[in-house]
Design an enzyme around this catalytic site. Sequence first.
Site: not given
Length: 615
Positions: A357, A159, A139-140, A328
Amino acid sequence: MKKLPFILLFTSFHLFAQEIEHIDPPFWWTEMPTEELQIMLHGEEIGDLEPSLEYAGVSLESIEKLPNRNYLVLNLKIAKQTKPGTFKIALKNGKSTQLAIDYELKSRTLDSNRNMGFDASDVIYLLMPDRFANGDPSNDTIEGMFEAADRSNPNGRHGGDIKGVLDNLDYIKDLGMTAVWLTPTFENDMKPSYGAYHGYAATDLYKVDRRFGSNEEFKAFVEKCHGMDMKVIMDMIHNHVGDQHWWMKDLPSDDWFHDIEEYGTTNFRGEVQSDPYASQYDLDKLQKGWFVAEMPDLNQRNPILAKYLIQNSIWWIEYSGVDGIRMDTYVYPYKDYLADWVSEVMTSYPNFNIVGEAWVEKVGHEAYWQEDMEGQDDGYDSQLPSVTDFQIMFALDQALTEDFGWKNGLSKLYYAISQDRLYSDPMKNVVFIDNHDTERFFTKMGEDPDLFKMGYAYLMTIRGIPQVYYGIELMLANDPVSGDGRKRADMIGGWPEDKRSVFTREGRTKKENEAFDYVKKLTNWRKGAEAIHKGKLTHFIPENNTYVYFRHTEDEAVMVVMNQNEKEVEMNRDRFAEILNDYKKGLNVGDGSTIDVTTNFKVGPKQTAIFELKK
C-alpha cells in the site's frame, strides 16, 4: 546459614513453576525453503535459563538473551533431511531441568494449488469480515476480550466473521471475482474506545481473532476458496501493532518500539522516503512516529524483531496456503527492512505475489516502490512486485467529476497513464476506484448510476490487476454517519435479524439488481478477455470529452470508448485506423449490439462502451 538452601529451593520453585506464556512460532515444518528458525520464548524470568535440545537434523546454533529476562530467543538450524516429529527443548538452571517444552516440526503440504500468486488475469474482491456477514453469532462477544459486538455503533464491532464469508463464497464467485482479500484477521483485542474491528491493530500476530473464528477456520476458508478456483490475499501490517499487544505489557527491549514521547505521531507523508532533499526530521517523523496513539510503531532495525516479522509472514503463507499478501502502510517502515522482507518471502515462494500500500500523491512517488524502477538514482531497489495504484483512483475521480477541458476531465486519465514508463511493470499495479479507506465510489460520483458504470468499466479494462470493494456491486454509498464507519456499512442480509438479503436477487432492490447485473456481466466477461490480461495498451489523446484506448494482442483486440457527453457522439474511425484497419466489426460487450468499424461509428451518452473487435 543452615536455612540458605531452603530459601534457594523455595525461590527456584517459585520462579520455575511459571509456565511459558508465548512460543512464537508455535510450530514449524521440515523441508522449508530456509533452514533457519528463530523461536521466541516468553515467560517469567526464563532468560535466566539455559536451553538445550536433541533431535536428529536440528541444531541449536545460538541463544540471544534480551534485556528483559522474561524473553529467550533460540536460533535453530533445521537440516533439509530432518524428519517431521516432536522434540523437547529443555530449559535448565545449571544441571537441573526446570522446564521441558514440546516443539513440533510438521510435514509440509506441497499441493500445487497453494501460494499461487495473483496477476492481471484476476479480479480481487476486498471485504472487511466484521461488516460482511455474521455466520456464527456465538462468537460475537467473547468473555475476557475487550469489545463486544454492537451494530448500533457504526465505528465498533458488528459481529461479522470468517464463517460469514465462507457462507457467501458462491455470491462472490458468481460476481466473477477470482481472488478474495480480507482485511486483517489477526487478534485485535483492543479497548472499545478505539474500535479495532478493521483488524489493523494486532495484539497477537500468530492468532486469528476469536470473534472472527480460529486459525483452523481461516485455513479452511483458504482451502474452500482454492476448491472454487479463487485465490486468497492476506492483509498484513509490519509498521505497527495495537497498544494492547502482549509485547506492550512486557517490553522485550527498550528499542522494540519507537518512542512516541520523542517522535509523536507520523506526518503521513510517504513521499518523504523517495525525496532526495528530505530532512532527517521529516524522515524520522514518518518512519518513527506512531500511526495513531493506539498503534505503537515497530522498530524493524531491531534484528530480532525484524526476523520475527519476516518469519511470521512465512509461517502464515506455509500454514494457510494463501496466494498473496497486501502489506499495509508500506511507505512508513524502514525501506531497507521492507526490501529484505520481500526478498525472503519471494525467494521462499517464487510464484507468490505481494502488493504494497503506497498511498502517495504522484506517479513518481508511487513508482519508486516497485522493483527495479528505471532511472532511479538513489540506489534503492524495493524488490516489491506490485503497488497500489492510487494515481489511477485520483485521476478517475477527477476525470468523471471535473469540468471538461483539455487539461481536465478525461484528460486526467491520459496524463496519469501516460507516465507508465516510470513503473518497471505497470501491469502488476493493483488498480481500484475505492477501498476501505476511501469514500465509496458511488458517493464520489454524486450517486450518478451512469458515472458509476463508466468508472467500473474503466477499472475492468485498464492495465493492471483490478481490485473491487465489497458492496460496489450494489452501488453502495457512504452511510450518513461520522467516522470511518460511513465507508464500511454492513451487507444487508449478512445478519440473522436483517429483514432482507442483498445476497439474493429477491432481497435486492431494483437499483441494486441493476448494479449487480452490470458488475457481474463485465467482471465475468473480463475473466476470458486475453487482450485485457496480457494485451498492450494504445490510447489516443482525449478529444471532445471522449477518450479511446485499445487493449490488444496479436490475436485479439478490445476497443474502449469513454463518452462523458450528455449526448451521443460520432467517432472518426480514421483517427484509430492503426488498430481498426485489421478489423471489421465491434461487438458491444454491454448490450450485444454490433458496430461497423470500417466507417465512422456512434457511441451513446455517458458511458464507457467496450467493443470486442472482430475481423
